[in-house]
Design a protein around this motif. Structure first.
Motif, PDB file in Angstrom:
ATOM      1  N   VAL A  80       0.844  -1.193   0.000  1.00  0.00           N
ATOM      2  CA  VAL A  80       0.000   0.000   0.000  1.00  0.00           C
ATOM      3  C   VAL A  80       0.879   1.242   0.000  1.00  0.00           C
ATOM      4  CG1 VAL A  80      -1.713   1.301   1.326  1.00  0.00           C
ATOM      5  CG2 VAL A  80      -1.859  -1.192   1.186  1.00  0.00           C
ATOM      6  N   TYR A  87       1.851   6.733  -1.513  1.00  0.00           N
ATOM      7  CA  TYR A  87       1.307   5.426  -1.864  1.00  0.00           C
ATOM      8  C   TYR A  87       2.008   4.888  -3.103  1.00  0.00           C
ATOM      9  CZ  TYR A  87      -2.433   6.934   1.210  1.00  0.00           C
ATOM     10  OH  TYR A  87      -3.140   7.374   2.288  1.00  0.00           O
ATOM     11  N   PRO A  90      -3.269   2.360  -6.579  1.00  0.00           N
ATOM     12  CA  PRO A  90      -4.476   1.644  -6.153  1.00  0.00           C
ATOM     13  C   PRO A  90      -4.485   0.175  -6.575  1.00  0.00           C
ATOM     14  CG  PRO A  90      -5.076   3.814  -6.938  1.00  0.00           C
ATOM     15  CD  PRO A  90      -3.592   3.654  -7.199  1.00  0.00           C
ATOM     16  N   LYS A  91      -3.923  -0.106  -7.754  1.00  0.00           N
ATOM     17  CA  LYS A  91      -3.974  -1.492  -8.222  1.00  0.00           C
ATOM     18  C   LYS A  91      -3.170  -2.418  -7.315  1.00  0.00           C
ATOM     19  CE  LYS A  91      -4.556  -0.141 -12.955  1.00  0.00           C
ATOM     20  NZ  LYS A  91      -3.871   0.013 -14.236  1.00  0.00           N
ATOM     21  N   MET A  93      -2.766  -2.045  -4.248  1.00  0.00           N
ATOM     22  CA  MET A  93      -3.475  -2.180  -2.978  1.00  0.00           C
ATOM     23  C   MET A  93      -4.470  -3.339  -3.033  1.00  0.00           C
ATOM     24  SD  MET A  93      -4.065   1.907  -2.521  1.00  0.00           S
ATOM     25  CE  MET A  93      -4.504   2.173  -0.820  1.00  0.00           C
ATOM     26  N   GLY A  94      -4.889  -3.678  -4.239  1.00  0.00           N
ATOM     27  CA  GLY A  94      -5.871  -4.748  -4.371  1.00  0.00           C
ATOM     28  C   GLY A  94      -5.311  -6.020  -4.980  1.00  0.00           C
ATOM     29  N   TRP A 243       2.562   9.792  -4.826  1.00  0.00           N
ATOM     30  CA  TRP A 243       2.909   8.445  -5.310  1.00  0.00           C
ATOM     31  C   TRP A 243       4.421   8.284  -5.219  1.00  0.00           C
ATOM     32  CZ3 TRP A 243      -0.400  10.836  -9.350  1.00  0.00           C
ATOM     33  CH2 TRP A 243      -1.730  10.420  -9.255  1.00  0.00           C
ATOM     34  N   GLY A 274      -2.358   4.834 -14.408  1.00  0.00           N
ATOM     35  CA  GLY A 274      -3.027   5.970 -13.796  1.00  0.00           C
ATOM     36  C   GLY A 274      -2.066   7.052 -13.346  1.00  0.00           C
ATOM     37  N   PRO A 275      -1.187   6.751 -12.392  1.00  0.00           N
ATOM     38  CA  PRO A 275      -0.278   7.790 -11.899  1.00  0.00           C
ATOM     39  C   PRO A 275       0.546   8.432 -13.012  1.00  0.00           C
ATOM     40  CG  PRO A 275      -0.233   5.906 -10.429  1.00  0.00           C
ATOM     41  CD  PRO A 275      -1.092   5.511 -11.594  1.00  0.00           C
TER      42      PRO A 275
END
Ligand code: SF4
Ligand code: SF4
Lengths: 326, 369
Positions: A80, A87, A90-91, A93-94, A243, A274-275
């Motif tokens: 995370v 961070y 998000p990807k 994180m999952g 990030w 994304g970032p």
């Protein structure tokens, strides 16, 4: 019998492999790394992941598949955050949950959640949590941690000397004979910025570093720079970059833009990242504003062809040569 | 001082009232159109997510109308939204616009900070501001209430479009109402008008579909290509995973108010499928599939901008949830190239499928009895 622990050769392998390997081995595990990315690995990943996922995530799926049946445990920490107030993505994180949903016969996984965004001082706790998969003895875990830190520092030292990450990692794993040095004649110096898993996975990057080198460029990457330089430069942004990987890209870019010996800047990003869709915009904007250094933005996905990459970097280095001559 | 803000569904109603509380003039950007989008796409980073582009288009159009200040929500990660404002600021700067951007950032992104940040342009007393904040809240809830009723009527009306006409009128009236009484009156009138709409579809033919996903795509009809209207026409009663009042409460009022809504509850149901926050509404999306399956919904539609990270995580997990919880799920990613006709085809296929499934289920139950 040693416990065989699998590490996918993808994503954060390219940042923390020396640490992970040393830690796990110190605790008596046998570390198994998946093979280098190849067509089969990629195809497996592409088939399994959703279309919309970025290439590095698809490739990661492929590496996980390659390890199934080969190992007792998979090392898949949920990354995370690896530092205060920043961070990864998000990807990531999952990711462990995504894999669980997609792969039925997943072996046992070590999916400790690494989140230092709010409390960086939680690190020892996390290290102990991972260590307890192997031993109940705190002392042993602390000793392994010590080993791991030393191994990582040693490896990063080699990178600062100008060796590429993939080469150093392979060398440390005994896969490569030695550390290679590019001794060919160079016409210019190119800064290549991007996420480590895009720059050093030769299959993903289509060997961009070697290609540049053959075209007469000596290549420097963000990983050659000490963290302090990156942090200091990134701190100049009007809005804190949250990030960690984005910070490395923008911090190193701001540094490279001030170096008189850098002739060109290339940003390699995954299509659909994304970032990087925003970080890349800043990199481009700032290099335009500096007005000095030519800039090239390359996005890659599973459809990108070698010929396309070659043409683009040739055109770019031609331009650098032309600029140098004028 | 002329103050503008991004469009997101009915957010302009709330925003107009809040801005009025500061004695400022609100410049509501023109409704999102192709022009808004093409302005945004022209200047925004090519691969940024669509809400950033549309919002940039809103600011540029508002600038033409003389807007001097943009107020928007912000963030500190992990998703892109937290960096929107900075990117947009850089773009406006490079384009030579001199607009002030006021960004409400968590963890302090609530009404108190909104007040602080707008204080320097404020000409009004505290009492007045509080009064307008209340009005803003009443309006938000009012428009949500009407929308919930419209969602029911759309799926049943004989003359397609009647409910939406009532909805639009009610929205305008709420926008122009400045007392609790007139706001509620608008709701009551709309509710009476909707109750009187002639309906034709048999109750068992109406399918119930939950709409979840990335917040902007869920709330902004321009972004989702009027998906709710299309579903209504196809006989699907839509329930959204999140309504404007929940977002306002969370992002502007710091969660201080009590709001009815399922988002919080749904979030708790994401485990064991998704065990960690993933930015945006990814966790809510996964949890919603469980929540709405248990509520007996016939289907669930996930919508998001192409490349939306939290929703890609959710998309990866939804097939498993769908299978285990027994609820059909469809994922729709939208970008500037998505056409409305193609979308409608997909919606039709989905509604057909869930209708058939519902019918079979009913027949099975009837067979057992
Ligand atoms: S940072 Fe970008 S490339 Fe890496 S996993 Fe996230 S979206 Fe993919
Ligand atoms: S949630 Fe999706 S649309 Fe929103 S900022 Fe993140 S990636 Fe963009």
């Amino acid at each position: 019998m040693k416990l065989r622990v699998g590490i996918p050769r993808a994503l954060f392998y390219y940042y923390y492999f020396p640490w992970w390997k040393a830690f796990l081995e110190a605790l008596g595990a046998e570390v198994v790394v998946s093979p280098e990315t190849n067509k089969a690995v990629l195809n497996d990943g592409v088939k399994l992941a959703v279309d919309e996922a970025c290439l590095p995530v698809k490739v990661f799926y492929g590496h996980v598949l390659a390890l199934i049946g080969q190992v007792d445990v998979l090392f898949l920490p949920r990354l995370v955050s690896v530092e205060h107030k920043a961070y990864i993505c998000p990807k990531l994180m999952g990711l462990p949950d995504m894999l669980r949903a997609s792969i039925k016969d997943l072996p046992r996984i070590i999916d400790v959640t690494v989140d230092l965004s709010k409390k960086p001082e939680k690190l020892p706790e996390l290290v102990l949590e991972v260590g307890r998969f192997f031993t109940g003895k705190k002392k042993e875990i602390m000793a392994a941690w010590h080993e791991a830190t030393r191994a990582q520092e040693y490896a990063e030292g080699l990178i600062r000397q100008g060796h590429m990450v993939d080469n150093v990692w392979s060398f440390l794993a005994g896969e490569a004979e030695g550390l290679t040095v590019d001794t060919g004649a160079k016409r210019f110096k190119v800064a290549l910025v991007g996420h480590a898993y895009n720059l050093y996975d030769r299959y993903i990057s289509m060997n961009i570093i070697d290609r540049l080198s053959r075209l007469g460029a000596s290549v420097v990457t963000p990983d050659f720079l000490p963290d302090e330089v990156i942090n200091t430069e990134a701190a100049r942004l009007p809005k804190r970059m949250f990030w960690s990987l984005g910070k490395r890209i923008i911090g190193s870019t701001l540094h490279f833009l001030q170096q008189s010996d850098i002739n060109g800047l290339i940003h390699v990003a995954s299509f659909g990242c994304g970032p990087d869709s925003l970080v890349g915009d800043l990199v481009e904007r700032y290099s335009h504003r500096s007005g000095k250094i030519p800039f090239l933005y390359i996005t890659i996905d599973e459809q990108t062809g070698e010929a396309g990459i070659q043409t683009r970097i040739e055109a770019f280095t031609d331009m650098l040569a032309w600029k140098g001559a004028s | 001082m002329k103050v503008t803000f991004p469009h997101m569904g009915n957010l302009y109603l709330t925003a107009r009232a809040l801005v009025a509380g500061f004695g400022q003039e609100a410049v509501v950007p023109p409704p999102c159109t192709k022009k808004t989008l093409s302005l945004g796409t022209q200047y925004a980073p090519e691969f940024s997510c669509l809400p950033l582009k549309i919002n940039l288009g809103n600011y540029l159009e508002a600038a033409e109308m003389g807007a001097e200040v943009v107020v928007m929500a912000g963030g500190v990660g992990p998703c892109r939204f937290g960096y929107y404002a900075q990117i947009q600021r850089e773009i406006l700067q490079d384009l030579g616009y001199d607009m002030e951007m006021v960004v409400l950032e968590p963890p302090d992104a609530h009404f108190r900070e909104l007040i602080d940040k707008l204080n320097y342009v404020a000409r009004t007393s505290w009492r007045e501001r509080l009064h307008y904040a209340q009005i803003a809240w009443w309006k938000t809830k009012a428009v949500d209430d009407v929308e919930r009723l419209v969602e029911k009527t759309r799926a049943r009306e004989t003359a397609y479009g009647t409910a939406d006409k009532i909805y639009e009128q009610a929205r305008d009236r709420i926008d122009q109402a400045w007392t609790k009484k007139t706001i509620r009156a608008a709701v009551e009138e709309a509710s009476a008008a909707l109750a009187a709409v002639e309906t034709g579809r048999a109750e068992e033919e109406v399918v119930r579909i939950a709409l979840v996903g990335e917040i902007y795509t869920v709330l902004e009809p321009f972004m989702n290509l009027n998906l709710e209207r299309h579903l209504g026409r196809l006989g699907a009663e839509v329930t959204r995973g999140i309504y404007l009042s929940e977002w306002i409460n969370e992002h502007l009022f710091g969660g201080l108010l009590r709001v009815k809504g399922s988002a919080k509850e749904a979030k708790k149901m994401a485990a064991p499928y998704l065990n960690h926050f993933v930015g945006g509404h990814g966790l809510e999306t996964v949890g919603s599939a469980v929540y709405y399956a248990r509520q007996g919904f016939d289907g669930l539609i996930q919508v998001a901008p192409l490349t939306c990270m939290p929703e890609i995580v959710a998309e990866s997990i939804l097939p498993t949830v769908s299978h285990e919880q027994g609820i059909p799920v469809m994922t729709i990613f939208l970008d500037e190239q998505t056409g409305e006709a193609g979308l409608v085809t997909r919606l039709e296929a989905f509604v057909d499928m869930v209708s058939l499934r519902k019918k079979r289920k009913r027949e099975r139950v009837a067979g057992l009895a």
